[in-house]
Motif scaffolding. Structure first.
Motif, PDB file in Angstrom:
ATOM      1  N   THR A  91     -30.341 -82.358 -11.129  1.00  0.00           N
ATOM      2  CA  THR A  91     -30.738 -83.431 -10.214  1.00  0.00           C
ATOM      3  C   THR A  91     -31.053 -82.879  -8.824  1.00  0.00           C
ATOM      4  O   THR A  91     -32.074 -83.221  -8.207  1.00  0.00           O
ATOM      5  N   HIS A  92     -30.158 -82.000  -8.353  1.00  0.00           N
ATOM      6  CA  HIS A  92     -30.357 -81.449  -7.015  1.00  0.00           C
ATOM      7  C   HIS A  92     -31.642 -80.627  -6.948  1.00  0.00           C
ATOM      8  O   HIS A  92     -32.416 -80.700  -5.968  1.00  0.00           O
ATOM      9  N   THR A  93     -31.887 -79.843  -7.982  1.00  0.00           N
ATOM     10  CA  THR A  93     -33.097 -79.012  -7.993  1.00  0.00           C
ATOM     11  C   THR A  93     -34.353 -79.877  -8.058  1.00  0.00           C
ATOM     12  O   THR A  93     -35.361 -79.608  -7.367  1.00  0.00           O
ATOM     13  N   GLN A  94     -34.317 -80.927  -8.905  1.00  0.00           N
ATOM     14  CA  GLN A  94     -35.485 -81.804  -9.030  1.00  0.00           C
ATOM     15  C   GLN A  94     -35.776 -82.535  -7.714  1.00  0.00           C
ATOM     16  O   GLN A  94     -36.941 -82.670  -7.304  1.00  0.00           O
ATOM     17  N   VAL A  95     -34.695 -82.992  -7.074  1.00  0.00           N
ATOM     18  CA  VAL A  95     -34.904 -83.685  -5.789  1.00  0.00           C
ATOM     19  C   VAL A  95     -35.466 -82.722  -4.742  1.00  0.00           C
ATOM     20  O   VAL A  95     -36.369 -83.067  -3.957  1.00  0.00           O
ATOM     21  N   GLU A 127     -34.695 -74.113   5.676  1.00  0.00           N
ATOM     22  CA  GLU A 127     -33.255 -74.357   5.770  1.00  0.00           C
ATOM     23  C   GLU A 127     -32.777 -75.301   4.672  1.00  0.00           C
ATOM     24  O   GLU A 127     -31.677 -75.161   4.139  1.00  0.00           O
ATOM     25  N   ASP A 128     -33.631 -76.287   4.316  1.00  0.00           N
ATOM     26  CA  ASP A 128     -33.259 -77.198   3.231  1.00  0.00           C
ATOM     27  C   ASP A 128     -33.166 -76.455   1.898  1.00  0.00           C
ATOM     28  O   ASP A 128     -32.267 -76.718   1.080  1.00  0.00           O
ATOM     29  N   HIS A 137     -27.363 -72.772  -1.740  1.00  0.00           N
ATOM     30  CA  HIS A 137     -25.927 -72.591  -1.531  1.00  0.00           C
ATOM     31  C   HIS A 137     -25.126 -73.602  -2.359  1.00  0.00           C
ATOM     32  O   HIS A 137     -24.090 -73.285  -2.942  1.00  0.00           O
ATOM     33  N   SER A 138     -25.644 -74.834  -2.372  1.00  0.00           N
ATOM     34  CA  SER A 138     -24.956 -75.873  -3.166  1.00  0.00           C
ATOM     35  C   SER A 138     -24.993 -75.532  -4.655  1.00  0.00           C
ATOM     36  O   SER A 138     -23.986 -75.665  -5.367  1.00  0.00           O
TER      37      SER A 138
END
Length: 449
Positions: free
Chosen positions: A249-253, A262-263, A269-270
């Protein structure tokens, strides 16, 4: 060649045993009968010998032949030959006697012209060295025929008894092995979906009751292991599902639109935290797999257990201070073991104790040096663990805390399982007790000297 069944082997064994016993008994009876006949014949011939010597006291008298014929006529199957000291034949009571007879003193048996004789040689005058020789011959053909019929009957009895015993033995073996066939049927029906089948132990014969008990115990262990394995597989999927879903989910978003550098760095890192947790989980699973296969090989180095505990207590001191928990250690002991493995096991137990100790509680470590080894106890104050949950504390992915956190990167429920594997690798054992507001983990270890 096809191997014989157990029933056939038992039947053949019964038949062989019966044949051997019957043959042995028959041979003994045949020998006893033959010896009895020889004894009777000897008594008869020796009695006739006395009468003949009286009749032949004066062999030159005219009445001697008459007395001799009268004496022989009383026994139809008795014959006499008189031989002079020079070997010349003086007298034959029958023309059918063999031409040549051995003059060996005593009793003997002779076969000739289809007739069997019992022969007794004795001197007419025992006190004279040149005495004529008397040879008494008793026809024992009927005796021999009886013994031959007896031998045939023995062989027939041996054969029939062996056959009858084989048939009865096969029936008895088949009936006696019925519990084994029942056991085979249960084993044939065992599968991953039917591990709850059991043998009825109360109807088993004593010889098979123990086997049935161990067979049922084996099925119980298999059922328990299969349930644990199924739960373990589900737990692995449960633990990995959330971090994988988070990563996806995080990668897709992150990839939905262009973002500042920076994002992207923050997203990586997450993701790295989640990947590190998953890597630790995999490493712990590999560690437990090695323990299950006996591949954990602890090194052997002398250790002062009190020093090792003090190092860990110092490490956990800041956490204990934050939680206002008092930690202490009593006793000391020396042993031989693997420092890093034991530190990992004790660290898991101390971390577990601190997490479940309430504010202003206490964690105590006691080391006891015993004659047969050493004992280490880690106990903490707090809520008691239900007795029903105690056996499951060391299961993989099991958390006694009902508020289970899915995919927690902090506690995956493998710590106690790893601790037990380490203690067992050192030849020790560990268990948990919980009563009167105390939860206590007890470890018993050999010194390993």
């Amino acid at each position: 060649m096809r191997r014989l069944s157990l029933s056939s082997r038992l039947a053949l064994l019964f038949a062989a045993c019966t044949a051997v016993v019957s043959l042995f008994a028959g041979v003994l009876f045949n020998r006893a009968s033959e010896a009895h006949f020889i004894e009777l014949d000897q008594q008869l011939l020796e009695g006739k010998l006395i009468g003949l010597r009286r009749s032949l006291q004066n062999i030159q008298s005219n009445t001697s032949e008459v007395k001799l014929a009268d004496e022989l006529s009383r026994q139809a199957d008795l014959y006499l030959r008189i031989t002079g000291s020079d070997g010349q034949r003086w007298y034959d009571s029958s023309a059918r006697l063999p031409e040549t007879l051995a003059l060996t003193p005593g009793l003997s048996t002779l076969k000739g012209d289809g007739t069997d004789y019992r022969v007794l040689n004795a001197p007419l005058y025992p006190d004279k060295p040149d005495s004529p020789q008397l040879t008494l011959l008793l026809d024992i053909t009927h005796h021999q025929h009886f013994l031959q019929r007896m031998q045939h009957l023995i062989w027939l009895t041996v054969g029939l008894s062996a056959l009858a015993t084989a048939l009865l033995g096969a029936w008895a073996a088949r009936s006696g092995l019925r519990p084994l066939r029942r056991m085979s049927a249960v084993a044939r029906g065992v599968s991953a979906q039917s591990l709850n089948a059991r043998l009825p132990e109360e109807n088993m014969p004593p010889e098979l009751a123990e086997m049935a008990h161990h067979f049922n115990a084996m099925l119980g262990r298999l059922d328990d292991s299969f349930q644990r394995l199924s739960a373990f597989s589900a737990d692995i999927a449960h633990e990995l599902r959330t971090p994988l879903s988070n990563l996806l989910t995080h990668t897709q978003v992150t990839l939905t639109r262009p973002r500042p550098i920076e994002d992207y760095r923050e997203a990586l890192h997450s993701n790295l935290e989640e990947l590190q947790w998953m890597a630790q989980l995999v490493n712990d699973m590999l560690y437990l797999a090695k323990a299950d296969h006996g591949l954990l090989m602890p090194s052997r180095e002398p250790l002062n257990l009190a020093d090792e505990v003090d190092v860990l207590l110092e490490f956990f001191a800041p956490l204990a201070d934050d939680s206002r928990v008092t930690v202490s250690r009593e006793g000391t002991a020396r042993m031989v073991g693997d420092r890093s493995m034991l530190r990992r096991a004790l660290s898991n137990l101390l971390d577990n104790a601190l997490r479940f100790t309430p504010v202003d509680g206490e964690v105590r470590v006691r080391i006891t040096d015993q004659p047969q080894g050493l004992s280490l106890t880690i106990e903490n104050t707090g809520d008691e663990v239900s007795e029903a949950l105690l056996p499951r504390l060391f299961d993989r992915f099991y958390r006694a805390d009902p508020a289970r956190q899915e995919g927690s990167s902090e506690h995956a429920g493998l710590g106690l399982a790893i601790t037990r594997s380490i203690i067992r690798a050192h030849g020790g054992q560990i268990w948990c007790e919980s009563e009167k507001g105390l939860t206590r983990f007890v470890i018993e270890l050999p010194r390993g000297d």
